[in-house]
Motif scaffolding. Structure first.
Motif, PDB file in Angstrom:
ATOM      1  N   VAL A   9       1.317 -79.682  25.013  1.00 22.55           N
ATOM      2  CA  VAL A   9      -0.058 -79.563  24.580  1.00 22.55           C
ATOM      3  C   VAL A   9      -0.714 -80.943  24.597  1.00 22.55           C
ATOM      4  O   VAL A   9      -0.240 -81.872  23.957  1.00 22.55           O
ATOM      5  CB  VAL A   9      -0.117 -78.962  23.166  1.00 22.55           C
ATOM      6  N   PRO A  25      -9.179 -74.219  23.439  1.00 24.88           N
ATOM      7  CA  PRO A  25      -7.842 -74.802  23.552  1.00 24.88           C
ATOM      8  C   PRO A  25      -7.459 -74.982  25.003  1.00 24.88           C
ATOM      9  O   PRO A  25      -7.871 -74.210  25.860  1.00 24.88           O
ATOM     10  CB  PRO A  25      -6.946 -73.745  22.880  1.00 24.88           C
ATOM     11  N   ARG A  26      -6.705 -76.019  25.259  1.00 23.64           N
ATOM     12  CA  ARG A  26      -6.254 -76.263  26.629  1.00 23.64           C
ATOM     13  C   ARG A  26      -4.871 -75.653  26.808  1.00 23.64           C
ATOM     14  O   ARG A  26      -3.944 -75.974  26.069  1.00 23.64           O
ATOM     15  CB  ARG A  26      -6.209 -77.759  26.905  1.00 23.64           C
ATOM     16  N   SER A  27      -4.745 -74.783  27.787  1.00 24.72           N
ATOM     17  CA  SER A  27      -3.482 -74.085  27.988  1.00 24.72           C
ATOM     18  C   SER A  27      -2.415 -75.033  28.520  1.00 24.72           C
ATOM     19  O   SER A  27      -2.681 -75.815  29.430  1.00 24.72           O
ATOM     20  CB  SER A  27      -3.663 -72.931  28.974  1.00 24.72           C
ATOM     21  N   GLU A 100       5.696 -75.166  18.953  1.00 27.49           N
ATOM     22  CA  GLU A 100       4.298 -74.761  18.794  1.00 27.49           C
ATOM     23  C   GLU A 100       3.530 -75.066  20.076  1.00 27.49           C
ATOM     24  O   GLU A 100       3.723 -76.121  20.702  1.00 27.49           O
ATOM     25  CB  GLU A 100       3.652 -75.515  17.628  1.00 27.49           C
ATOM     26  N   LYS A 102      -0.547 -74.374  22.094  1.00 27.97           N
ATOM     27  CA  LYS A 102      -1.937 -73.935  22.024  1.00 27.97           C
ATOM     28  C   LYS A 102      -2.209 -72.995  23.196  1.00 27.97           C
ATOM     29  O   LYS A 102      -1.926 -73.338  24.347  1.00 27.97           O
ATOM     30  CB  LYS A 102      -2.886 -75.136  22.104  1.00 27.97           C
ATOM     31  N   GLU A 104      -4.892 -69.649  24.885  1.00 22.78           N
ATOM     32  CA  GLU A 104      -6.209 -69.035  24.910  1.00 22.78           C
ATOM     33  C   GLU A 104      -6.066 -67.565  24.536  1.00 22.78           C
ATOM     34  O   GLU A 104      -5.390 -66.807  25.237  1.00 22.78           O
ATOM     35  CB  GLU A 104      -6.845 -69.185  26.298  1.00 22.78           C
ATOM     36  N   LYS A 105      -6.658 -67.188  23.451  1.00 23.91           N
ATOM     37  CA  LYS A 105      -6.522 -65.831  22.936  1.00 23.91           C
ATOM     38  C   LYS A 105      -6.942 -64.805  23.983  1.00 23.91           C
ATOM     39  O   LYS A 105      -7.982 -64.936  24.623  1.00 23.91           O
ATOM     40  CB  LYS A 105      -7.362 -65.663  21.669  1.00 23.91           C
ATOM     41  N   GLN A 158      -3.318 -65.142  19.554  1.00 22.11           N
ATOM     42  CA  GLN A 158      -3.958 -66.198  18.775  1.00 22.11           C
ATOM     43  C   GLN A 158      -3.806 -67.531  19.496  1.00 22.11           C
ATOM     44  O   GLN A 158      -2.984 -67.661  20.397  1.00 22.11           O
ATOM     45  CB  GLN A 158      -3.348 -66.279  17.374  1.00 22.11           C
ATOM     46  N   GLU A 159      -4.620 -68.493  19.088  1.00 17.46           N
ATOM     47  CA  GLU A 159      -4.591 -69.793  19.758  1.00 17.46           C
ATOM     48  C   GLU A 159      -3.379 -70.617  19.358  1.00 17.46           C
ATOM     49  O   GLU A 159      -2.785 -71.301  20.186  1.00 17.46           O
ATOM     50  CB  GLU A 159      -5.883 -70.555  19.450  1.00 17.46           C
ATOM     51  N   ASP A 160      -3.024 -70.580  18.085  1.00 10.43           N
ATOM     52  CA  ASP A 160      -1.859 -71.324  17.604  1.00 10.43           C
ATOM     53  C   ASP A 160      -0.648 -70.404  17.618  1.00 10.43           C
ATOM     54  O   ASP A 160      -0.586 -69.420  16.859  1.00 10.43           O
ATOM     55  CB  ASP A 160      -2.099 -71.856  16.194  1.00 10.43           C
TER      56      ASP A 160
END
Length: 391
Positions: A9, A25-27, A100, A102, A104-105, A158-160
């Protein structure tokens, strides 16, 4: 290990964002942070072995008996198989590693990873990005190297999120369990369906992350959910995997990607395509060999609606593939097309690595055929009669 893109990330830059607007968020793309486990722990690798510290493997959280193993390391009389590089992790009974990320939902992602088993014959590995998860059976070895590369897809809720690998097994030896290496991620894009082809991703160019220096291809295990497939548009509807291959290490009929069918009827790919009932169609596809010393004969069973054809690959010194057709009449608005290998093939150079025929460039188009010619002829006769009558 080659020059591989680290897909950890990364912070987003300010350029291109208007002040006050939230940043998307950046994938991550490619190798996860320390996804190859080559980053040394604090104090160096030292004595490889089980660790109780949850932070002993940089960028990963550990739970249970997790070992950082080295290439050539022995356990009793057995040499542990590290897929790539010098290091990998082994998960003991009910052990887990996670990282963890990040995301994109709502987007579809595919996780690629390499795995080998150690002590037990029936080892398996659960990969998840909660709540999505799948347990992958490691019993079947597809290559003589002792390890294989797999891909698994999910939709981000979700993003996180957390990428989690768990050993669900409980062996007498608590250190027994699968070895994992080279964990990567890729956001998948569903290709635009061509106007002149009912098949989505018929050239297989969109698929899971592949390391440029990885020569085994990527196995796609059973997946009956076409919405979250590592091969957009397609599902693997059998109990064995098929292999996603590239043109850097295999013979591919067209483009850079194709599918090698393994394990006979146990490795099936299929897709539901949109059709018009009672209309004639032609399904065409390229059939060939992967250039991996696969023993002949090679053949596929191709299905379209109620038609099934056994098509044998005929070697040609001028080409590694041939084109085949299956004609059918659609019975409904959705028609299933499917392929599997007729034979259970292995490579001639090691006699055990699984292989099979390659399929690519699959197309389903409306067929004019003889019926269309007959209709055109009738129209012509009718027009001639009309003109004669008017005279």
């Amino acid at each position: 290990m080659g020059n591989r893109m680290n897909g950890g990330v990364l912070p987003l830059g300010e350029k291109g964002h208007r002040r006050g607007l939230p940043k998307a968020p950046r994938s991550p793309k490619g190798l996860l942070t320390n996804g190859d486990f080559e980053t040394a722990p604090t104090g160096g690798f030292g004595d490889d072995g089980a660790t109780d510290s949850p932070d002993a493997v940089p960028s990963w959280k550990l739970n249970g008996t997790v070992e950082l193993v080295a290439s050539g390391q022995k356990q009793g009389g057995m040499i542990l198989i590290v897929p790539e590089g010098r290091h990998a992790v082994r998960l003991g009974n009910d052990a887990q590693i996670s990282q963890e990320v990040k995301l994109e939902k709502g987007e579809i992602y595919s996780i690629t990873f390499s795995a080998s088993r150690t002590c037990a014959q029936l080892e398996s590995l659960n990969v998840s990005v909660p709540p999505a998860s799948q347990t992958i059976d490691l019993q079947t070895l597809y290559s003589v190297q002792g390890w294989d590369t797999y891909a698994w897809a999910f939709q981000a809720e979700q993003e996180d999120a957390s990428v989690v690998f768990t050993n669900p097994g409980m062996e007498d030896d608590p250190t027994c369990g699968p070895i994992i290496d080279d964990i990567a991620i890729k956001k998948l894009f569903v290709p635009t369906k061509p106007k002149d082809n009912a098949v989505l991703n018929g050239d297989f160019e969109e698929g899971p992350w592949m390391f440029r220096n990885a020569s085994l291809g990527v196995l796609l295990p059973t997946n009956l959910d076409e919405e979250t497939s590592s091969l957009p548009g397609w599902i693997v509807e059998s109990n064995r995997a098929v292999r996603y291959i590239d043109s850097y290490h295999f013979s591919v009929p067209g483009g850079k990607r194709a599918i090698e069918l393994l394990s006979g009827k146990e490795g099936i790919i299929s897709q539901m395509v949109t059709t018009t009932p009672n209309k004639p169609y032609t399904m065409s596809f390229s059939l060939g060999h992967a250039g991996d010393s696969c023993k002949q004969p090679l053949a596929v069973m191709a299905f379209a609606a109620d038609q099934a054809e056994n098509v044998h690959y005929t070697p040609n010194s001028n080409s590694t593939f041939q084109t085949a057709n299956v004609n059918f009449t659609a019975k409904a608005e959705r028609t299933r097309v499917a392929f599997y290998s007729v034979y259970y093939n292995t490579r001639s150079d090691d006699m055990s690595s699984l292989c099979g025929p390659v399929v690519d460039d699959i197309r389903v188009v409306v067929s004019g055929g003889v019926r269309g010619l007959r209709l055109s002829g009738l129209r012509f006769v009718f027009m001639v009669l009309v003109m004669l009558f008017m005279v």
